[in-house]
Design an enzyme around this catalytic site. Sequence first.
Site, short mmCIF file in Angstrom:
data_model
loop_
_atom_site.label_atom_id
_atom_site.label_comp_id
_atom_site.label_asym_id
_atom_site.label_seq_id
_atom_site.Cartn_x
_atom_site.Cartn_y
_atom_site.Cartn_z
N ARG B 253 0.86 -1.18 0.00
CA ARG B 253 0.00 0.00 0.00
C ARG B 253 0.89 1.23 0.00
O ARG B 253 1.44 1.60 1.05
CB ARG B 253 -0.87 -0.04 1.25
N HIS B 257 -3.65 4.34 4.67
CA HIS B 257 -4.75 3.38 4.70
C HIS B 257 -5.99 3.99 4.05
O HIS B 257 -6.70 3.35 3.30
CB HIS B 257 -5.06 3.01 6.16
N TYR B 266 4.00 5.07 11.44
CA TYR B 266 4.26 3.66 11.71
C TYR B 266 5.15 2.97 10.67
O TYR B 266 5.32 1.76 10.72
CB TYR B 266 2.95 2.89 11.89
C1 LIG Z 1 -14.39 -5.97 12.19
C2 LIG Z 1 -13.58 -4.74 11.94
N1 LIG Z 1 -12.65 -4.38 12.82
C3 LIG Z 1 -11.94 -3.26 12.64
C4 LIG Z 1 -12.13 -2.48 11.54
C5 LIG Z 1 -11.31 -1.19 11.34
N2 LIG Z 1 -10.43 -1.35 10.15
C6 LIG Z 1 -10.78 -0.86 8.95
S1 LIG Z 1 -9.68 -1.28 7.75
C7 LIG Z 1 -8.71 -2.11 8.85
C8 LIG Z 1 -7.46 -2.78 8.38
C9 LIG Z 1 -7.73 -3.77 7.27
O1 LIG Z 1 -6.52 -4.32 6.84
P1 LIG Z 1 -6.44 -5.30 5.61
O2 LIG Z 1 -7.42 -6.41 5.80
O3 LIG Z 1 -5.02 -5.71 5.46
O4 LIG Z 1 -6.93 -4.47 4.35
P2 LIG Z 1 -6.21 -3.19 3.68
O5 LIG Z 1 -6.83 -1.97 4.28
O6 LIG Z 1 -4.76 -3.28 3.96
O7 LIG Z 1 -6.52 -3.28 2.23
C10 LIG Z 1 -9.24 -2.03 10.14
C11 LIG Z 1 -8.62 -2.62 11.34
C12 LIG Z 1 -13.12 -2.88 10.65
N3 LIG Z 1 -13.40 -2.17 9.56
N4 LIG Z 1 -13.84 -4.01 10.87
#
Ligand SMILES: Cc1ncc(C[n+]2csc(CCOP(=O)(O)OP(=O)(O)O)c2C)c(N)n1
Lengths: 360, 360, 324, 324
Positions: B253, B257, B266
């Site tokens: 990425r 985010h 971080y």
């Molecule tokens: C159940 C849940 N817990 C926490 C969150 C908050 N949150 C949104 S995106 C994210 C990280 C997701 O990481 P990843 O699965 O690697 O996807 P990326 O954003 O890197 O594409 C978090 C913790 C959420 N959306 N849903």
Amino acid sequence: MQVIRDDGSLDPKLDPGLSIDEVVALYKAMVRTRIVDDRLERTQRQGRIAFHVGSLGEEAAIVGAAAALRDRDWIVPCYREVGALLWRGYPLQQYVDHMYGNAGDPVRGRQMPDHTFSRAKRYLAVSAPIGTQIPHAVGLAMAIKKRELDECVGVFFGDGATSSNDFHAAMNFAGVFQPPVLFLCRNNGFAISLPVERQTATRTLAEKAAAYRIPAARVDGNDALAVVAAVREGVQRAANGGGPTFIELLTYRLGGHSTSDDPTVYRSDEEVEAWRNNDPLPRLRKHIERCKVWSDELDADWRAVCEREVKECVRHAEEKPASELSAMFTDVYAELPWHLREQQAQALRGPRAGAEEGES
Amino acid sequence: MQVIRDDGSLDPKLDPGLSIDEVVALYKAMVRTRIVDDRLERTQRQGRIAFHVGSLGEEAAIVGAAAALRDRDWIVPCYREVGALLWRGYPLQQYVDHMYGNAGDPVRGRQMPDHTFSRAKRYLAVSAPIGTQIPHAVGLAMAIKKRELDECVGVFFGDGATSSNDFHAAMNFAGVFQPPVLFLCRNNGFAISLPVERQTATRTLAEKAAAYRIPAARVDGNDALAVVAAVREGVQRAANGGGPTFIELLTYRLGGHSTSDDPTVYRSDEEVEAWRNNDPLPRLRKHIERCKVWSDELDADWRAVCEREVKECVRHAEEKPASELSAMFTDVYAELPWHLREQQAQALRGPRAGAEEGES
Amino acid sequence: MTEMNLVQAIQSALRGALREDENVLLMGEDIGALGGVFRVTQGLREEFGPDRVLDAPLSETGILGTAIGMALHGLRPVSEIQFADFIFPGFDQLVSEAAKYRYRTAGEFHVPMVVRTPYGGGIRGGQYHSQSPEALFIHTPGLKVVCPSNPYDAKGLLLDAIADDDPVLFFEPKRVYRAVKMEVPETTYRVPLGEAKVVRPGEKITCLAWGAMLYEAFAAAEEVAEQGVDVEVIDLRTLWPLDLETIVSSVKKTGRVVIVHEAPRTCGFGGELVALIVEHAFLYLEAPPVRVTGWDTPFPLTHEREYLPLAHRIVPALLETAGY
Amino acid sequence: MTEMNLVQAIQSALRGALREDENVLLMGEDIGALGGVFRVTQGLREEFGPDRVLDAPLSETGILGTAIGMALHGLRPVSEIQFADFIFPGFDQLVSEAAKYRYRTAGEFHVPMVVRTPYGGGIRGGQYHSQSPEALFIHTPGLKVVCPSNPYDAKGLLLDAIADDDPVLFFEPKRVYRAVKMEVPETTYRVPLGEAKVVRPGEKITCLAWGAMLYEAFAAAEEVAEQGVDVEVIDLRTLWPLDLETIVSSVKKTGRVVIVHEAPRTCGFGGELVALIVEHAFLYLEAPPVRVTGWDTPFPLTHEREYLPLAHRIVPALLETAGY
Ligand SMILES: Cc1ncc(C[n+]2csc(CCOP(=O)(O)OP(=O)(O)O)c2C)c(N)n1
Ligand SMILES: Cc1ncc(C[n+]2csc(CCOP(=O)(O)OP(=O)(O)O)c2C)c(N)n1
Ligand SMILES: [Mg+2]
Ligand SMILES: [Mg+2]
């Protein structure tokens, strides 16, 4: 992994090296567990207790694992592991009182039978929802690691529980945080009626541990000494700061899922028969008989002792009154809040309060 | 797995064999996705939209996978995959309208930006809770299998999502029921701030698939043609009744985010810089330039086309009125029940109804 | 005393608890280096180390389930759920386990844990970054539910929650995080759970609110005061166990009630409050208690201000109730 | 017409739906060879094959999450959750996904699924085989909640639920499973969702109940009738969307209300009913609506009959309300 050979001798390379007294104690505990089970099942069939979930055929996996853990280690049970609790010296009377939900029941009639626990024995509480205890074990072990204590945690669960949310979360956290925890997976072939082959596509459950980078072993769970050896190795790893271990205990549920179940609907007699020939009790007995420390006579005596003991306990349990109605309201919180005080008073002045319990 | 070599030539053993026109189309779609992203990010920084979650650096994984799926296959998105939806011909204006939550927004201003969907494009709905879409994909594929259709499902999710309940359940069900589903795991290194090394203890995510006996591949997710090759193989397997496939798309990425994030807290600039040198766009461009079907001039032209297009869309979107207030109450159920009719009426005669939206 | 906003006050409570009790530990997604998506835990990992401020993998089941285990060993974990909307994957651990552990062991084990989570609307979060699920936890015996409205209360209530021997859900109004500042002591003082607060005395109507909506209730009260309607505004602070006494004595005085909450109306906490008031003060009621709440729809985005029970919706309810 | 108990009537509905609509499919734990732990699906796997009656692995997340996916493709999955107490591991899929899918796609996708689950006390099931979590789902916009009390209604309501285009939670009173028999048509008739039923007309008090407690309400009504108190008993049948009209017109007639449910009182559906009644019939009320419910504790074992709002607890409530 198998330690006791067909002729009762031990594989010297894998022998955990228990003293023969220890082995006899282990055997006796397994027999006692079986006899308690049998008696409770009969008691249930007579309608004197409501329910029982037993460990018929899984005694080596359960008592063997308990025997390999140290007293200071924690046991986090699923619901078939009362043998582990009794191994630690939990009073049988207390267990039977619990089965009756009587005034001696430590949980004061609030839970179904077989929902045991004991802080003194470092044995957490049985809970019905499948898998929920597994993250508790990991959290307990994380606390141990943080506090730098020489303790570890053994958590029991079944093959079905590997499908739960909690299994996945717990295994992953254990992989990441490396706390001293042993995952003791009783693969007894079934989750109620679902055979493990349809529970998951993998050929073994042990291979699931690799998905969390947790070392795994797969042992003959009907070989008490193989169980002891594998669990000891896990304890050793944990004690040395090596983190978690997953152990698949390959066994078979000889009885129904619980007294509410009819297993003939979903499995064949032949299958059960085959496993009956692999009963963990005779297997361990063969070894101690070969060592000349056990005999038919000693066996019969010990069985009689256990029978008498459990009958006595049942008799006492039946004499005790039901748990108190007022206990319905305590322990929801540390202190009784106003609304429960009100509700308790209401219940106690209800028309049926104090009356005998009818059939529901 | 890698197809495009450093010099822009292809590894003939792994080359998925796209026509050069197809490769150019893929490159152009990736560039367009990047340009749309850039514009929306700027728009957000100007405070004209509330939020954006982009795919900077992940275009090969997203558009490449979409290009390998057939039109009749279903895409189940996480939230960074609008590039896949645009690849399928979803109108850009509609997407931008959605970003503004205006009267042209297909979801009528009910969702945060980037929560797209399209039945026409067989693209399910973005949902914020992490992981929840994964079992949907498996259920969709189970329906396809039951109906004996020649379709399959590709579901996107991130590295973080592998820790979710839903991942575990979905993978296990897929292993057991063998439906035609592709698990497209964008390992972009982070779940917001958590690096994948602390998300799980395994060295790769692909190895998790073995815990469900699902075949897995791990590919260079910044190599668009490697992505196409791996996904095609999965589609082939699904079409041949071979069941599920797990594909780890190794990428990074490059941006935050989302527009709410500050990634400098971080991770180091050096790390980001290293990955910037591995940008999927120049990598694919090198190949088509080597094939003499692309040039600086063509590139600049295409970028200008895309820029103009998205600017136009933004302009139109800003001219449209906000979504209607009454739409707040519809689509909770197929029909409006009495209580929502009442509430709708109440809201519509409220003092502020119809007034301009203030800042919240 | 320092001027603090809600984020700072909560951080100050966490820092104080971490300093004073070795058993306190924080766990949640992105709470370490990032300091949480709302920066509530900023700097704490640096100060207390990664063994006391744990970045968790993306699993609410894991966060809540392991916290229960830690609490069973005697630690006092404070978990952060990034948004209240994301508590549902871990819901089972809260309602089946944390809530029932003491009861099902007759007090032999208990679970002193706190679950902090930002709730509610106001940041254009749409369906999944705006919800107010407090009623689900109030319905679950064994849980305590707290929802502060201001920095001073938040710090004191959080410290009391951490010291509490039962599991506490601590809902933080994200809409207020940086919107309100006030003087907050540096000490680890406590505001006891279970006590509501009359924040505006009045004679004509009792208005019950908590969290972010307290300000709306207050604003509405001020507005109708100009029209001669004297509203008593009560900040519930602890939602359960409820300070019913304060409410009932106010209602016995006013005879009229307006209840405000963000959650959908149906089966929200407002319904319970109406029922309790009717049960305890029926003969004093001069008008039907009225609920001004979120609508019975998922939380929308664009029309967030029409969804929320803001002052512009509370005012007419107060006026109608006054004139009933 | 055949005499059927509740289990048989539900099975008959499932069989009819499976026969008439190729898109209907069942999934749940142990529903195949075993026929479900309450034998509701006995014989269906044999009749319709393992592709239409699926034994699921032990994951409520999987059962509900894949059902949503199937429904999105146009199937009409009917999931069984073995006990309502075990719905919580899959709670997120219901409240975050099934409930919101139509709304968040403006109707482009929808989720026609039914979740059947035995609920409530009466079989000595203790904490985890006795709960009544209906309020949690009523609080969630986008879900419908049904709870039949008898075989005829159960079959007709289940068929209507399967035909419904929205997700429906179908709570089966396990206490009634084999306790009640009645004549039920073999045809696939429907009882429409959203209609309550006056099961005992009366003039003095309106008594609202559903599921297993309907019988207790009825028995209590009969008992107080001997003392001259004439109770109108209404079986809600569909809990949400509610048939408020039937309730309000009854209350306008009687002026007195007693509500009975098994779930814990606080934030249970009873509170909502009180609030709705107060909102819609305040001036008709001659006594405060009273709730007779499960206590605010986890569900106990030994004293199950004191926990449940059985007739012996409803009678005094009726008498007190009548004499208010
Ligand atoms: C159940 C849940 N817990 C926490 C969150 C908050 N949150 C949104 S995106 C994210 C990280 C997701 O990481 P990843 O699965 O690697 O996807 P990326 O954003 O890197 O594409 C978090 C913790 C959420 N959306 N849903
Ligand atoms: C979350 C949840 N779902 C369903 C059940 C019902 N149930 C009780 S035991 C059981 C099977 C458990 O199988 P396994 O984990 O293999 O343990 P075993 O009984 O074989 O020891 C099921 C499905 C439950 N208790 N909890
Ligand atoms: Mg098993
Ligand atoms: Mg990621």
